[in-house]
Design an enzyme around this catalytic site. Structure first.
Site, PDB file in Angstrom:
ATOM      1  N   SER A 157       0.863  -1.365  -0.015  1.00 25.41           N
ATOM      2  CA  SER A 157       0.107   0.191  -0.223  1.00 25.41           C
ATOM      3  C   SER A 157       0.803   1.149   0.048  1.00 25.41           C
ATOM      4  O   SER A 157       0.288   2.549  -0.201  1.00 25.41           O
ATOM      5  CB  SER A 157      -0.970   0.045   1.164  1.00 25.41           C
ATOM      6  OG  SER A 157      -0.254   0.119   2.369  1.00 25.41           O
ATOM      7  N   LYS A 195      -0.573   7.332   6.145  1.00 31.62           N
ATOM      8  CA  LYS A 195      -1.176   7.770   5.139  1.00 31.62           C
ATOM      9  C   LYS A 195      -0.760   9.169   4.655  1.00 31.62           C
ATOM     10  O   LYS A 195      -0.143   9.870   5.539  1.00 31.62           O
ATOM     11  CB  LYS A 195      -2.873   7.967   5.124  1.00 31.62           C
ATOM     12  CG  LYS A 195      -3.382   6.472   4.927  1.00 31.62           C
ATOM     13  CD  LYS A 195      -3.684   5.926   3.619  1.00 31.62           C
ATOM     14  CE  LYS A 195      -4.845   4.687   3.558  1.00 31.62           C
ATOM     15  NZ  LYS A 195      -3.896   3.555   3.649  1.00 31.62           N
TER      16      LYS A 195
END
Length: 236
Positions: A157, A195
């Protein structure tokens, strides 16, 4: 199955009732679990009530009753602790940190030891688990002041941020972030994720570093920054 925060709150309420006979206040619960707002406590209590662990007594302030405890109480859950991310997922930043070779822990004059708090899992956020696994030596110039910890990367990711499976990311503890920073974010006081931090009007956007993962939008009261990416170590 309870999340760690639900488990900790249940045990805190149970211990306070046994000690004083009076349930803790929302402020006391918020402080004990190191939450940013009472809304997180409300959500945890509602979840515990829905699962049949506690009930709120009508027409009485601060009236909570513990109906049952989990069949198995895991070691170390008796006292709430401050959040330490250990299982989180990867994200994307404005620029990719240049990977550094792993430091040699035997050379104590050339490294600084910081705790490795666990592993970064690819995919959607995973319940935050609080434990320290081991320590790692990092170059002193990577530590620019403040408290730091490391997280091990597992998954895809973060690939478009230049962070790959097996890398170790270095995180500086902070509650502040600028748009574009790669941050460790605590979502709903329960889940942690790494993130790219963005603001969308009054909301906060957490962007992945892989087009297979959608950007997630949250209200500002649902996201708490836990740290910012400052470096990366790669073993060859």
């Amino acid at each position: 199955m309870l999340t760690r925060k639900q488990h900790e709150l249940l045990l805190f309420i149970h211990a306070r009732l046994k000690e004083t006979g009076i349930p803790p206040s929302f402020d006391e619960m918020k402080e004990a679990l190191d939450l940013a707002s009472k809304s997180g406590i409300h959500r945890l209590i509602t979840a515990l009530e829905e699962r049949g662990f506690i009930r709120r007594l009508p027409n009485r302030a601060r009236a909570l009753e513990v109906l049952r405890l989990p069949d198995s109480i895991a070691p170390g859950l008796a006292a709430p602790r401050k959040f330490s991310p250990s299982v989180i997922e990867g994200g994307q930043g404005r620029s990719s940190p240049a990977p550094r070779p792993a430091a040699n822990n035997d050379d104590e004059t050339s490294v600084v030891s910081i705790p490795v708090m666990g592993r970064i899992a690819a995919g959607v956020p995973i319940d935050a688990i609080q434990h320290r696994t081991h320590s790692i030596g990092v170059p002193p110039d990577m530590i620019t002041g403040g408290e730091h910890y490391a997280l091990e990367v597992k998954g895809d990711s973060m690939i478009e941020a230049g962070i790959f499976d097996g890398d170790t990311v270095i995180i500086r503890q902070t509650q502040a972030a600028n748009p574009g920073d790669i941050v460790v974010a605590l979502v709903d006081e329960e889940e942690a994720t790494l993130k790219r931090f963005r603001r969308k009007g009054a909301s906060i956007a957490l962007e992945a570093a892989n087009p297979a993962y959608e950007t997630r939008i949250f209200g500002p009261d649902r996201v708490k920054v836990q740290g910012r990416l400052v470096g990366l170590i790669r073993r060859y």
